[in-house]
Design a protein around this motif. Structure first.
Motif, PDB file in Angstrom:
ATOM      1  N   ALA A 185       0.731  -1.261  -0.072  1.00 15.92           N
ATOM      2  CA  ALA A 185       0.019   0.001  -0.083  1.00 15.92           C
ATOM      3  C   ALA A 185       1.057   1.437   0.027  1.00 15.92           C
ATOM      4  N   LYS A 186       0.398   2.385  -0.975  1.00 14.90           N
ATOM      5  CA  LYS A 186       1.198   3.263  -1.144  1.00 14.90           C
ATOM      6  C   LYS A 186       0.393   4.692  -0.943  1.00 14.90           C
ATOM      7  N   VAL A 187       0.899   5.831  -0.297  1.00 22.77           N
ATOM      8  CA  VAL A 187       0.199   6.988  -0.051  1.00 22.77           C
ATOM      9  C   VAL A 187       1.222   8.245  -1.109  1.00 22.77           C
ATOM     10  N   GLU A 188       0.722   8.917  -1.740  1.00 22.65           N
ATOM     11  CA  GLU A 188       1.451   9.492  -2.700  1.00 22.65           C
ATOM     12  C   GLU A 188       0.877  10.858  -3.050  1.00 22.65           C
ATOM     13  N   ARG A 189       1.502  12.002  -3.450  1.00 24.95           N
ATOM     14  CA  ARG A 189       0.717  13.237  -3.742  1.00 24.95           C
ATOM     15  C   ARG A 189      -0.140  13.280  -5.014  1.00 24.95           C
ATOM     16  N   ARG A 190       0.012  12.527  -5.896  1.00 19.93           N
ATOM     17  CA  ARG A 190      -0.571  12.326  -7.124  1.00 19.93           C
ATOM     18  C   ARG A 190      -0.171  11.341  -7.789  1.00 19.93           C
ATOM     19  N   THR A 191      -0.827  10.954  -8.877  1.00 16.58           N
ATOM     20  CA  THR A 191      -0.752   9.447  -9.511  1.00 16.58           C
ATOM     21  C   THR A 191       0.547   9.347 -10.055  1.00 16.58           C
ATOM     22  N   ALA A 195       6.457   7.666  -3.353  1.00 17.03           N
ATOM     23  CA  ALA A 195       5.800   7.481  -2.198  1.00 17.03           C
ATOM     24  C   ALA A 195       6.060   8.534  -1.329  1.00 17.03           C
ATOM     25  N   VAL A 196       5.031   8.985  -0.494  1.00 16.66           N
ATOM     26  CA  VAL A 196       5.244   9.990   0.600  1.00 16.66           C
ATOM     27  C   VAL A 196       5.532   8.787   1.684  1.00 16.66           C
ATOM     28  N   THR A 197       4.642   7.763   1.796  1.00 16.08           N
ATOM     29  CA  THR A 197       5.084   6.461   2.714  1.00 16.08           C
ATOM     30  C   THR A 197       4.636   5.508   1.991  1.00 16.08           C
ATOM     31  N   ALA A 198       5.343   4.194   1.830  1.00 15.95           N
ATOM     32  CA  ALA A 198       4.632   3.106   1.513  1.00 15.95           C
ATOM     33  C   ALA A 198       4.859   1.876   2.410  1.00 15.95           C
ATOM     34  N   ALA A 199       4.161   0.828   2.590  1.00 17.35           N
ATOM     35  CA  ALA A 199       4.660  -0.325   3.103  1.00 17.35           C
ATOM     36  C   ALA A 199       4.250  -1.732   2.392  1.00 17.35           C
ATOM     37  N   GLY A 200       4.980  -2.927   2.644  1.00 18.57           N
ATOM     38  CA  GLY A 200       4.723  -4.156   2.403  1.00 18.57           C
ATOM     39  C   GLY A 200       4.739  -5.250   3.350  1.00 18.57           C
ATOM     40  N   ALA A 201       3.793  -6.073   3.265  1.00 20.16           N
ATOM     41  CA  ALA A 201       3.762  -7.238   4.076  1.00 20.16           C
ATOM     42  C   ALA A 201       3.557  -8.482   3.325  1.00 20.16           C
ATOM     43  N   ALA A 202       4.551  -9.609   3.955  1.00 22.07           N
ATOM     44  CA  ALA A 202       4.091 -10.940   3.678  1.00 22.07           C
ATOM     45  C   ALA A 202       4.015 -11.854   4.962  1.00 22.07           C
ATOM     46  N   VAL A 203       3.024 -12.663   4.545  1.00 23.58           N
ATOM     47  CA  VAL A 203       2.876 -13.532   5.861  1.00 23.58           C
ATOM     48  C   VAL A 203       2.583 -15.101   5.406  1.00 23.58           C
ATOM     49  N   THR A 204       2.882 -15.731   6.458  1.00 22.09           N
ATOM     50  CA  THR A 204       2.365 -17.303   6.270  1.00 22.09           C
ATOM     51  C   THR A 204       1.506 -17.524   7.584  1.00 22.09           C
ATOM     52  N   VAL A 205       0.350 -18.137   7.348  1.00 17.85           N
ATOM     53  CA  VAL A 205      -0.649 -18.570   8.197  1.00 17.85           C
ATOM     54  C   VAL A 205      -0.850 -19.992   8.410  1.00 17.85           C
ATOM     55  N   SER A 256      13.073   6.607  10.168  1.00 17.36           N
ATOM     56  CA  SER A 256      13.593   7.765  10.447  1.00 17.36           C
ATOM     57  C   SER A 256      13.179   8.776   9.274  1.00 17.36           C
ATOM     58  N   PRO A 257      11.881   8.968   9.145  1.00 22.24           N
ATOM     59  CA  PRO A 257      11.806  10.065   7.889  1.00 22.24           C
ATOM     60  C   PRO A 257      12.215  11.317   8.112  1.00 22.24           C
ATOM     61  N   VAL A 258      12.316  12.244   6.690  1.00 25.33           N
ATOM     62  CA  VAL A 258      12.604  13.599   6.630  1.00 25.33           C
ATOM     63  C   VAL A 258      11.689  14.261   6.303  1.00 25.33           C
ATOM     64  N   GLY A 259      11.224  15.286   7.020  1.00 29.23           N
ATOM     65  CA  GLY A 259      10.274  16.194   6.757  1.00 29.23           C
ATOM     66  C   GLY A 259      10.362  17.084   5.599  1.00 29.23           C
ATOM     67  N   ASP A 260       9.550  17.212   4.804  1.00 30.50           N
ATOM     68  CA  ASP A 260       9.693  17.748   3.329  1.00 30.50           C
ATOM     69  C   ASP A 260       8.594  18.235   2.746  1.00 30.50           C
ATOM     70  N   ALA A 261       8.389  18.696   1.440  1.00 37.08           N
ATOM     71  CA  ALA A 261       7.105  19.021   0.769  1.00 37.08           C
ATOM     72  C   ALA A 261       6.106  17.940   0.697  1.00 37.08           C
ATOM     73  N   ARG A 262       6.520  16.635   0.810  1.00 37.09           N
ATOM     74  CA  ARG A 262       5.660  15.546   0.765  1.00 37.09           C
ATOM     75  C   ARG A 262       5.030  15.270   2.206  1.00 37.09           C
ATOM     76  N   GLY A 263       5.424  15.993   3.238  1.00 38.92           N
ATOM     77  CA  GLY A 263       4.930  15.718   4.578  1.00 38.92           C
ATOM     78  C   GLY A 263       5.771  15.955   5.757  1.00 38.92           C
ATOM     79  N   THR A 264       5.133  16.131   6.793  1.00 41.52           N
ATOM     80  CA  THR A 264       6.018  16.117   8.081  1.00 41.52           C
ATOM     81  C   THR A 264       6.670  14.995   8.491  1.00 41.52           C
ATOM     82  N   VAL A 265       7.337  14.858   9.343  1.00 37.53           N
ATOM     83  CA  VAL A 265       8.022  13.585  10.085  1.00 37.53           C
ATOM     84  C   VAL A 265       6.759  12.823  10.833  1.00 37.53           C
TER      85      VAL A 265
END
Length: 301
Positions: A185-191, A195-205, A256-265
């Motif tokens: 899943a990803k959050v971006e300012r425009r298509t 990424a402003v931030t994105a995350a990935g996950a993999a699981v075995t159940v 440890s994100p850096v605050g910039d035009a895409r968003g605050t820490v």
């Protein structure tokens, strides 16, 4: 008008030819396929290679997706569009399709390659997180033959890889596990944006518990040992909203994100937490749904 500095152009006819050119031309030579990352850097004079080696003729040799019993192999010249459209890949690792849907635009996806994305080693690159979460291995080849580098060791730092100057990435190998799935899943300012931030996950159940887990974060400088702690926390626990929430809180702390035009820490930490929760939830749901779909009917049993 921004234009690159002068450079010499070579066109490789095969993998061996490309490696021979890299070996002969030295560390001022760069491979180019899609070029959507390298060429803009050259225009800004952030990269000034003396030689460009065009490897587009290698697509027939290195543009493939092959499923085997315990692993899936992707050639380094496989285009983003094929990664997006491959039902075979999506069935094994759904987070690839999740990620490819939000990578750039159709023009870039038609020409860009998975090898180019990984070798660019951009901290905001989606496929580095995808391959890291899946425990991929990078197969590289040089004059001395082939060697395998775990994805966790392939990226040395921002825009740096473990490749020697006369080596090239040939293939990405991903282990296949039963009762497993993944999500991105990803959050971006425009298509199509980074990424402003994105995350990935993999699981075995298995047996009602998370038998294996991996979490990755994009564009927020996560601590690898902290991500490993999240995986350790999840392993052996029943998949629950409480467990996902704690994993999200841990994700916010290990980046440890850096605050910039895409968003605050603080905003980026919040996204790291929320997207970790969402991808874990989605990945587990996909495992459970897949297991139900593949349960034998009374007649089959």
């Amino acid at each position: 008008m921004q234009v690159p500095g002068s450079f010499e152009y070579e066109r490789a006819t095969g993998v061996d030819d490309a490696i021979a050119l890299l070996d002969r031309l030295g560390d001022e030579a760069r491979l180019v396929a899609g070029g959507h990352s390298l060429l803009p850097m050259m225009k800004l004079r952030l990269a000034n290679p003396e030689y460009l080696i065009d490897i587009n003729d290698l697509e027939g040799e290195l543009g493939y997706i092959t499923t085997e019993r315990s692993r899936l192999r992707i050639g380094a010249m496989t285009r983003h569009r094929r990664l997006l459209e491959s039902d075979e890949l999506a069935a094994a690792f759904p987070l690839f399709r999740d990620a490819e849907k939000v990578i750039a635009d159709p023009v870039v996806r038609n020409r860009g390659t998975i090898g180019g994305s990984l070798c660019q080693a951009d901290p905001a690159e989606d496929l580095t997180t995808v391959c890291g979460v899946l425990g991929a291995t990078c197969v590289v080849q040089g004059p001395g033959g082939r060697r395998e580098i775990p994805m966790s060791e392939f990226l040395v730092g921002p825009y740096e890889t473990a490749l020697a100057h006369n080596e090239m990435l040939i293939e990405i190998v991903i282990p296949v596990h039963g009762h497993s799935s993944s999500a991105y899943a990803k959050v971006e300012r425009r298509t199509g944006d980074w990424a402003v931030t994105a995350a990935g996950a993999a699981v075995t159940v298995e047996g009602g518990e998370i038998a294996r887990a991996a979490v990755g974060l994009t564009a927020v400088d996560p601590d690898p040992s902290g991500l490993a702690d999240i995986a350790d926390y999840l392993t052996g626990r029943p998949p629950s909203e409480e467990a996902f929430a704690q994993a999200g809180r841990m994700a916010a702390q290990v980046c440890s994100p850096v605050g910039d035009a895409r968003g605050t820490v603080d905003y980026k930490r919040h996204l790291a937490s929320e997207l970790t929760i969402r991808t874990l939830r989605t990945a587990v749901d996909r495992v459970l749904r897949s297991d139900v779909e593949h349960e034998p009917t009374g007649e089959e049993a």
